[in-house]
Design an enzyme around this catalytic site. Structure first.
Site, PDB file in Angstrom:
ATOM      1  N   ALA A 134      -0.573  -6.812  -7.179  1.00  0.00           N
ATOM      2  CA  ALA A 134      -1.672  -6.165  -7.896  1.00  0.00           C
ATOM      3  C   ALA A 134      -1.385  -5.994  -9.390  1.00  0.00           C
ATOM      4  O   ALA A 134      -2.303  -5.998 -10.200  1.00  0.00           O
ATOM      5  CB  ALA A 134      -1.985  -4.818  -7.264  1.00  0.00           C
ATOM      6  N   THR A 135      -0.115  -5.840  -9.761  1.00  0.00           N
ATOM      7  CA  THR A 135       0.193  -5.717 -11.199  1.00  0.00           C
ATOM      8  C   THR A 135      -0.278  -6.966 -11.938  1.00  0.00           C
ATOM      9  O   THR A 135      -0.960  -6.892 -12.961  1.00  0.00           O
ATOM     10  CB  THR A 135       1.713  -5.499 -11.417  1.00  0.00           C
ATOM     11  N   ASN A 180      -3.843   6.067  -6.365  1.00  0.00           N
ATOM     12  CA  ASN A 180      -2.572   5.909  -5.648  1.00  0.00           C
ATOM     13  C   ASN A 180      -1.808   7.210  -5.490  1.00  0.00           C
ATOM     14  O   ASN A 180      -0.962   7.342  -4.620  1.00  0.00           O
ATOM     15  CB  ASN A 180      -1.683   4.872  -6.348  1.00  0.00           C
ATOM     16  N   SER A 223      -2.981  -6.237  -3.126  1.00  0.00           N
ATOM     17  CA  SER A 223      -1.551  -6.520  -3.019  1.00  0.00           C
ATOM     18  C   SER A 223      -1.134  -6.558  -1.555  1.00  0.00           C
ATOM     19  O   SER A 223      -1.511  -5.671  -0.782  1.00  0.00           O
ATOM     20  CB  SER A 223      -0.785  -5.418  -3.750  1.00  0.00           C
ATOM     21  N   CYS A 228       7.368   9.080 -16.358  1.00  0.00           N
ATOM     22  CA  CYS A 228       7.985  10.131 -17.168  1.00  0.00           C
ATOM     23  C   CYS A 228       7.132  10.497 -18.374  1.00  0.00           C
ATOM     24  O   CYS A 228       6.437   9.663 -18.933  1.00  0.00           O
ATOM     25  CB  CYS A 228       9.357   9.670 -17.650  1.00  0.00           C
TER      26      CYS A 228
HETATM   27  N1  PLP Z   1      -2.565  -0.547  -8.503  1.00  0.00           N
HETATM   28  C1  PLP Z   1      -2.383   0.511  -7.706  1.00  0.00           C
HETATM   29  C2  PLP Z   1      -3.494   1.494  -7.513  1.00  0.00           C
HETATM   30  C3  PLP Z   1      -1.163   0.689  -7.048  1.00  0.00           C
HETATM   31  O1  PLP Z   1      -0.984   1.744  -6.241  1.00  0.00           O
HETATM   32  C4  PLP Z   1      -0.114  -0.247  -7.264  1.00  0.00           C
HETATM   33  C5  PLP Z   1       1.205  -0.047  -6.649  1.00  0.00           C
HETATM   34  O2  PLP Z   1       1.605   1.050  -6.310  1.00  0.00           O
HETATM   35  C6  PLP Z   1      -0.366  -1.343  -8.098  1.00  0.00           C
HETATM   36  C7  PLP Z   1      -1.595  -1.458  -8.699  1.00  0.00           C
HETATM   37  C8  PLP Z   1       0.685  -2.397  -8.328  1.00  0.00           C
HETATM   38  O3  PLP Z   1       0.886  -3.152  -7.173  1.00  0.00           O
HETATM   39  P1  PLP Z   1       2.054  -4.221  -7.013  1.00  0.00           P
HETATM   40  O4  PLP Z   1       3.238  -3.485  -6.547  1.00  0.00           O
HETATM   41  O5  PLP Z   1       1.547  -5.190  -5.999  1.00  0.00           O
HETATM   42  O6  PLP Z   1       2.244  -4.875  -8.333  1.00  0.00           O
END
Ligand code: PLP
Length: 376
Positions: free
Chosen positions: A70-71, A150, A197, A321
């Protein structure tokens, strides 16, 4: 061990691992190679793509780019759209509660000359669509809103927001669906793009996708070969991509059962924890059934987390942080919680493998730790 950190990562399913290993062993040819073996890999890749789009119910309207998670999907959604469509306008709207893979990309886009507006959440943790209505205008080229948060599990009203964005034909609507896909009833087909993801839904780490409306184009953030229609260069991760399709298809078939199970566990812990006067609940009652977040009024969350960890119980607390180097939740601050509460939150997140016995064991360990740990 009691693993209640499924929002961070889920254990991968056996069938998914087997698919990964089988594809890795039997289809190791590069899917771009022109020989028959390469064509077999390419065909498998396209089958995985079609299977995911079908399972998500968007095969007629959307296509997808395989990514590393997802990143990367969020980076491509934001930078790829902003840079490709920059002549249309300069404004991007998002929220103050996004994951760093969105918020940090917005920082970069500001440096590149875009203007950003971050919508504030209510004290419940979700963003009121009327805030979007007030902020959007004809200069807006992209709106990016997460499906479920999240940290708190607060769910956004994607359907209403999509209707608002639709009134602006030059504007795209992106949803970071990492924590909501297969975990809520949210209809993502109303969005132009959404990120997902594998490792949040029983898949392998290092694979994900960006689903996008057919006809859209992207500035290739990962410039390279012509893979993924030239939108994402680099040799395809065929085992990861096929195993992602497997994870989604299993999740789809078990979704109802999984949601029912985690709803019971969350409901139980919510009703027990909300009785305590030494915590503040941060998750809304109607939030994601997979996530429960609360702040400790008097104890240090990091100390309680460590004491749970020593007993083999794994939950999460704030990871980002502040400028002073102390962990603090910008999500909780945006929701109007005090600095103290934003520094001392805990997230318990559930998965298909968790049981009511584990929820009870967690509660009893938590209660005794709260008696032992001294006030901060
Ligand atoms: N977006 C949200 C809402 C997430 O919770 C996360 C991971 O915790 C990500 C993006 C990033 O996902 P990935 O670990 O697949 O890069």
């Amino acid at each position: 061990m009691i693993y209640f950190d499924n929002a961070a990562s889920t254990p991968s399913l056996k069938e998914v691992e087997e698919t990964y290993i089988k594809v890795n062993e039997e289809f190791f040819a590069n899917s771009d190679s022109r020989h028959e073996f390469g064509r077999q890999s390419a065909s498998l890749l396209e089958k995985a793509r079609e299977s995911i789009l079908r399972d998500l119910g968007v095969e007629k309207t959307h296509s997808l780019i395989f990514t590393s998670g997802a990143t990367e999907s969020n980076n491509l959604a934001l930078k790829g759209v902003a840079l490709r469509y920059r002549k249309r306008g300069k404004k991007i709207i998002s929220t103050a509660i996004e994951h760093p893979s969105v918020s940090h990309v917005l920082d970069e886009l500001r440096e590149l000359g875009f203007t950003t507006v971050l919508l504030k959440p209510t004290s419940n943790g979700n963003v009121d669509p009327s805030e979007l209505e007030k902020a959007i205008d004809s200069d807006t080229i992209l709106v990016s809103v997460m499906g479920a948060n999240n940290e708190t599990g607060a769910i956004n009203d994607i359907a209403s927001m999509a209707k608002i964005v639709k009134r602006y034909p030059k504007c795209f609507f992106h949803v970071d669906a990492t924590q909501s896909i297969m975990k809520s009833e949210q209809d993502l087909s109303v969005s132009d793009l959404f990120s997902l993801s594998a490792h949040k839904l029983g898949g392998m780490k290092g694979s994900g996708a960006l689903v996008y409306r057919k006809g859209m184009s992207f500035f290739p953030v990962n410039a390279g070969g012509e893979q993924e229609r030239g939108f994402r260069g680099g040799t395809s991760n065929l085992p990861g991509d096929v195993s992602l399709a497997k994870a989604i298809s299993i999740d789809k078939s078990q979704q109802e059962e999984i949601v029912k199970n985690v709803s019971l566990l969350r409901g139980y812990l919510y009703s027990e924890l909300v009785k305590r006067d030494d915590i503040v609940m941060n998750s809304p009652l109607d939030g994601s059934p997979f996530i429960l977040n609360f702040s400790l009024k008097k104890k240090k969350a990091s100390v309680v987390l460590e004491a749970l960890s020593e007993r083999g119980i794994y939950v999460s607390s704030v990871s980002a942080c502040s400028s002073a180097g102390e962990p603090i939740s910008s999500v909780l601050l945006a929701m109007g919680r005090s600095v103290d509460l934003a520094k001392n939150s805990m997230r318990v997140s559930f998965g298909r493998q968790n049981t009511m016995g584990e929820a009870k064991e967690f509660l009893s360990a938590f209660e005794s730790i709260m008696q032992e740990v001294i006030d901060r």
